[in-house]
Design a protein around this motif. Structure first.
Motif, PDB file in Angstrom:
ATOM      1  N   GLY A 287       3.255   9.118  -6.481  1.00 52.52           N
ATOM      2  CA  GLY A 287       3.747   8.493  -5.263  1.00 52.52           C
ATOM      3  C   GLY A 287       3.078   7.159  -4.963  1.00 52.52           C
ATOM      4  N   ARG A 288       3.728   6.391  -4.127  1.00 53.12           N
ATOM      5  CA  ARG A 288       3.222   5.083  -3.694  1.00 53.12           C
ATOM      6  C   ARG A 288       3.088   5.104  -2.178  1.00 53.12           C
ATOM      7  NH1 ARG A 288       4.579   1.350  -7.974  1.00 53.12           N
ATOM      8  NH2 ARG A 288       5.670   2.494  -9.620  1.00 53.12           N
ATOM      9  N   ILE A 289       2.048   4.474  -1.674  1.00 52.62           N
ATOM     10  CA  ILE A 289       1.838   4.423  -0.238  1.00 52.62           C
ATOM     11  C   ILE A 289       1.218   3.084   0.127  1.00 52.62           C
ATOM     12  CG2 ILE A 289      -0.455   5.511  -0.383  1.00 52.62           C
ATOM     13  CD1 ILE A 289       0.218   6.905   2.294  1.00 52.62           C
ATOM     14  N   GLN A 290       1.680   2.498   1.222  1.00 53.95           N
ATOM     15  CA  GLN A 290       1.141   1.221   1.668  1.00 53.95           C
ATOM     16  C   GLN A 290      -0.309   1.401   2.119  1.00 53.95           C
ATOM     17  OE1 GLN A 290       2.774  -1.828   1.490  1.00 53.95           O
ATOM     18  NE2 GLN A 290       4.183  -0.554   0.290  1.00 53.95           N
ATOM     19  N   CYS A 291      -1.150   0.483   1.686  1.00 54.53           N
ATOM     20  CA  CYS A 291      -2.567   0.572   2.027  1.00 54.53           C
ATOM     21  C   CYS A 291      -2.783   0.566   3.537  1.00 54.53           C
ATOM     22  CB  CYS A 291      -3.328  -0.584   1.370  1.00 54.53           C
ATOM     23  SG  CYS A 291      -5.126  -0.486   1.529  1.00 54.53           S
ATOM     24  N   SER A 292      -1.918  -0.122   4.261  1.00 59.17           N
ATOM     25  CA  SER A 292      -2.051  -0.210   5.717  1.00 59.17           C
ATOM     26  C   SER A 292      -1.848   1.140   6.408  1.00 59.17           C
ATOM     27  CB  SER A 292      -1.050  -1.230   6.266  1.00 59.17           C
ATOM     28  OG  SER A 292       0.283  -0.852   5.936  1.00 59.17           O
ATOM     29  N   LYS A 293      -1.251   2.105   5.702  1.00 54.30           N
ATOM     30  CA  LYS A 293      -1.008   3.424   6.278  1.00 54.30           C
ATOM     31  C   LYS A 293      -2.126   4.409   5.983  1.00 54.30           C
ATOM     32  CE  LYS A 293       4.037   2.985   6.136  1.00 54.30           C
ATOM     33  NZ  LYS A 293       5.314   3.576   5.637  1.00 54.30           N
ATOM     34  N   LEU A 294      -3.139   3.961   5.248  1.00 58.16           N
ATOM     35  CA  LEU A 294      -4.249   4.840   4.881  1.00 58.16           C
ATOM     36  C   LEU A 294      -5.411   4.681   5.847  1.00 58.16           C
ATOM     37  CD1 LEU A 294      -4.165   4.337   1.005  1.00 58.16           C
ATOM     38  CD2 LEU A 294      -3.300   6.285   2.312  1.00 58.16           C
ATOM     39  N   GLU A 295      -6.434   5.483   5.647  1.00 62.75           N
ATOM     40  CA  GLU A 295      -7.623   5.444   6.497  1.00 62.75           C
ATOM     41  C   GLU A 295      -8.320   4.086   6.396  1.00 62.75           C
ATOM     42  OE1 GLU A 295      -6.869   9.747   5.491  1.00 62.75           O
ATOM     43  OE2 GLU A 295      -6.668   7.783   4.535  1.00 62.75           O
ATOM     44  N   LYS A 296      -8.987   3.684   7.475  1.00 64.74           N
ATOM     45  CA  LYS A 296      -9.644   2.377   7.545  1.00 64.74           C
ATOM     46  C   LYS A 296     -10.685   2.197   6.446  1.00 64.74           C
ATOM     47  CE  LYS A 296      -7.547   0.883  11.272  1.00 64.74           C
ATOM     48  NZ  LYS A 296      -6.631  -0.287  11.223  1.00 64.74           N
ATOM     49  N   GLU A 297     -11.414   3.283   6.129  1.00 61.93           N
ATOM     50  CA  GLU A 297     -12.463   3.145   5.119  1.00 61.93           C
ATOM     51  C   GLU A 297     -11.890   2.843   3.736  1.00 61.93           C
ATOM     52  OE1 GLU A 297     -11.964   7.631   6.058  1.00 61.93           O
ATOM     53  OE2 GLU A 297     -12.003   5.700   7.118  1.00 61.93           O
ATOM     54  N   ILE A 298     -10.669   3.296   3.462  1.00 57.67           N
ATOM     55  CA  ILE A 298     -10.037   2.988   2.179  1.00 57.67           C
ATOM     56  C   ILE A 298      -9.481   1.572   2.199  1.00 57.67           C
ATOM     57  CG2 ILE A 298      -8.150   3.609   0.614  1.00 57.67           C
ATOM     58  CD1 ILE A 298      -8.511   6.492   1.420  1.00 57.67           C
ATOM     59  N   GLN A 299      -8.917   1.158   3.319  1.00 55.19           N
ATOM     60  CA  GLN A 299      -8.384  -0.200   3.429  1.00 55.19           C
ATOM     61  C   GLN A 299      -9.466  -1.247   3.192  1.00 55.19           C
ATOM     62  OE1 GLN A 299      -5.925  -1.021   6.897  1.00 55.19           O
ATOM     63  NE2 GLN A 299      -5.393   1.152   7.106  1.00 55.19           N
ATOM     64  N   SER A 300     -10.681  -0.942   3.627  1.00 52.86           N
ATOM     65  CA  SER A 300     -11.767  -1.910   3.504  1.00 52.86           C
ATOM     66  C   SER A 300     -12.270  -2.072   2.076  1.00 52.86           C
ATOM     67  CB  SER A 300     -12.945  -1.483   4.396  1.00 52.86           C
ATOM     68  OG  SER A 300     -13.476  -0.236   3.971  1.00 52.86           O
ATOM     69  N   LEU A 301     -11.835  -1.190   1.169  1.00 52.55           N
ATOM     70  CA  LEU A 301     -12.340  -1.216  -0.209  1.00 52.55           C
ATOM     71  C   LEU A 301     -11.467  -2.016  -1.160  1.00 52.55           C
ATOM     72  CD1 LEU A 301     -13.405   2.533  -0.614  1.00 52.55           C
ATOM     73  CD2 LEU A 301     -14.887   0.566  -0.167  1.00 52.55           C
ATOM     74  N   THR A 302     -10.295  -2.452  -0.706  1.00 52.99           N
ATOM     75  CA  THR A 302      -9.377  -3.136  -1.613  1.00 52.99           C
ATOM     76  C   THR A 302      -8.527  -4.147  -0.870  1.00 52.99           C
ATOM     77  OG1 THR A 302      -7.586  -2.798  -3.214  1.00 52.99           O
ATOM     78  CG2 THR A 302      -7.639  -1.337  -1.319  1.00 52.99           C
ATOM     79  N   GLU A 303      -7.998  -5.100  -1.629  1.00 53.05           N
ATOM     80  CA  GLU A 303      -7.046  -6.062  -1.083  1.00 53.05           C
ATOM     81  C   GLU A 303      -5.620  -5.743  -1.534  1.00 53.05           C
ATOM     82  OE1 GLU A 303      -8.328  -9.934  -2.181  1.00 53.05           O
ATOM     83  OE2 GLU A 303     -10.125  -9.896  -0.901  1.00 53.05           O
ATOM     84  N   GLU A 304      -5.477  -4.668  -2.310  1.00 54.66           N
ATOM     85  CA  GLU A 304      -4.147  -4.239  -2.754  1.00 54.66           C
ATOM     86  C   GLU A 304      -3.304  -3.802  -1.548  1.00 54.66           C
ATOM     87  OE1 GLU A 304      -2.920  -4.156  -5.828  1.00 54.66           O
ATOM     88  OE2 GLU A 304      -4.701  -4.567  -7.039  1.00 54.66           O
ATOM     89  N   THR A 305      -2.020  -4.109  -1.602  1.00 49.82           N
ATOM     90  CA  THR A 305      -1.128  -3.708  -0.517  1.00 49.82           C
ATOM     91  C   THR A 305      -0.497  -2.337  -0.774  1.00 49.82           C
ATOM     92  OG1 THR A 305       0.738  -4.867  -1.563  1.00 49.82           O
ATOM     93  CG2 THR A 305      -0.583  -6.097   0.049  1.00 49.82           C
ATOM     94  N   GLU A 306      -0.482  -1.901  -2.028  1.00 50.20           N
ATOM     95  CA  GLU A 306       0.131  -0.638  -2.398  1.00 50.20           C
ATOM     96  C   GLU A 306      -0.813   0.163  -3.284  1.00 50.20           C
ATOM     97  OE1 GLU A 306       4.624   0.425  -3.596  1.00 50.20           O
ATOM     98  OE2 GLU A 306       3.531  -0.590  -5.206  1.00 50.20           O
ATOM     99  N   LEU A 307      -0.997   1.424  -2.952  1.00 54.12           N
ATOM    100  CA  LEU A 307      -1.857   2.305  -3.735  1.00 54.12           C
ATOM    101  C   LEU A 307      -1.033   3.503  -4.217  1.00 54.12           C
ATOM    102  CD1 LEU A 307      -5.114   2.213  -1.585  1.00 54.12           C
ATOM    103  CD2 LEU A 307      -4.546   0.849  -3.608  1.00 54.12           C
ATOM    104  N   PHE A 308      -1.656   4.324  -5.067  1.00 50.65           N
ATOM    105  CA  PHE A 308      -0.916   5.393  -5.757  1.00 50.65           C
ATOM    106  C   PHE A 308      -1.671   6.711  -5.649  1.00 50.65           C
ATOM    107  CE2 PHE A 308      -0.286   1.291  -7.707  1.00 50.65           C
ATOM    108  CZ  PHE A 308       1.083   1.179  -7.834  1.00 50.65           C
TER     109      PHE A 308
END
Length: 313
Positions: A287-308
């Motif tokens: 699956g694919r999920i937008q980084c902006s929809k994940l927890e703040k601590e994960i968002q702070s670890l990457t500049e990617e817009t889409e994670l898997f």
């Protein structure tokens, strides 16, 4: 990177493309592939990563992907037991669904199909779900046992009610078991994989690097799989019941009433033969999920817009 994970990240497939792929992965011959052949196919994908990623028209590469995707778990890289591989799902569950929807002629004929169905589907869901959340084997066994027992009990309620109260209303007698069968299948999936949404599953970037464990991704993975199960078993139970309703009014049935079992079983297998690959294809396995929809601590670890993440089956 695990080849199966790499395949899911690299390939942006439409529903139709996923459906065609699943028709190959559900080939029963995938149940009897030798470990030696699987290891050779995996080695080919590991040692020829660039060609395996781009040259999908090469027959050797296509066969290697087919063997790998149909037999190896994308999270743990472990071999999936043959009886719980996706290719075993249709041959084992279709007869169980058929028997579960047939009128019970006694306690054993009522209990055995339900117990067998929920025992298998619970184990299948756990084994083919996401394996990256923190857990112990004992926890998985206890969770699976609890889900199996509660699902089997709920699944038996419509037939127990009919035996006790002799319900004559056609809609209640036919529709209620189908609705409960579909809903319990979905709830069973939710419960079987509840650790994923409470403890979080691994999310990775496009290079396969693990960025952390996300409960939000876990909830999305479980929700999508549960929806696909409701559609699969609801449709597979509903259409044969409708078909049977009209078949009973034909002259052929009046002349040969024994043909009902054979005809309904054939209808169930046909419907599930279409619905299993369709339900598995509803959502990508990776699956694919937008980084902006994940927890703040994960968002702070990457500049990617889409994670898997691995949604599972």
């Amino acid at each position: 990177m695990e080849p199966n994970l790499r395949f899911g990240i690299a390939q942006r497939q439409s529903f139709f493309q996923r459906f065609l792929l699943w028709t190959e992965l559900l080939d029963p011959t995938n149940l009897v592939i030798s470990i030696e052949k699987i290891e050779k196919s995996r080695q080919l994908l590991f040692t020829n990563e660039d060609s395996a990623r781009s040259n999908l028209d090469d027959q050797r590469i296509k066969d290697a992907w087919k063997m790998s995707l149909s037999t190896v778990h994308p999270d743990s890289s472990r071999l999936i037991p043959a009886v719980f591989r996706p290719a075993a799902f249709l041959p084992l569950t279709a007869p169980m669904v058929f028997l579960s929807m047939m009128p019970a002629k006694g306690i054993m004929s009522m209990v055995l199909p339900q117990v067998s169905f929920y025992a298998y589907t619970t184990a299948f869901t756990i084994i083919n779900g996401n394996a990256s959340y923190s857990h112990t084997p004992v926890e998985r066994v206890l969770l699976g046992g609890g889900v199996f027992a509660s699902s089997a009990f709920l699944g038996l309620l419509p037939q127990l009610a009919q035996m006790k109260y002799s319900l004559d209303n056609l809609w209640i007698k036919k529709a209620l078991p189908v609705v409960i069968f579909a809903q319990v299948s979905g709830l069973s999936t939710f419960a079987s994989r509840s650790f994923e949404s409470t403890r979080g599953i691994e999310v990775v970037d496009k290079e396969g690097s693990v960025l952390g464990h996300s409960r939000r991704a876990g909830r999305k993975a479980v929700r999508e799989t549960a929806v696909s199960r409701v559609l699969l078993f609801g449709t597979s139970a509903f259409i044969p019941e409708v078909f049977t309703y009209f078949y009973r009014r034909t002259r052929f049935f009046l002349q040969k009433p024994w043909s009902l079992w054979t005809t309904k079983l054939s209808c169930t297998i046909l419907v599930m033969g279409l619905m299993v690959p369709a339900s598995f294809s509803m959502f990508p396995q990776i699956g694919r999920i937008q980084c902006s929809k994940l927890e703040k601590e994960i968002q702070s670890l990457t500049e990617e817009t889409e994670l898997f993440y691995n949604r599972g089956v």
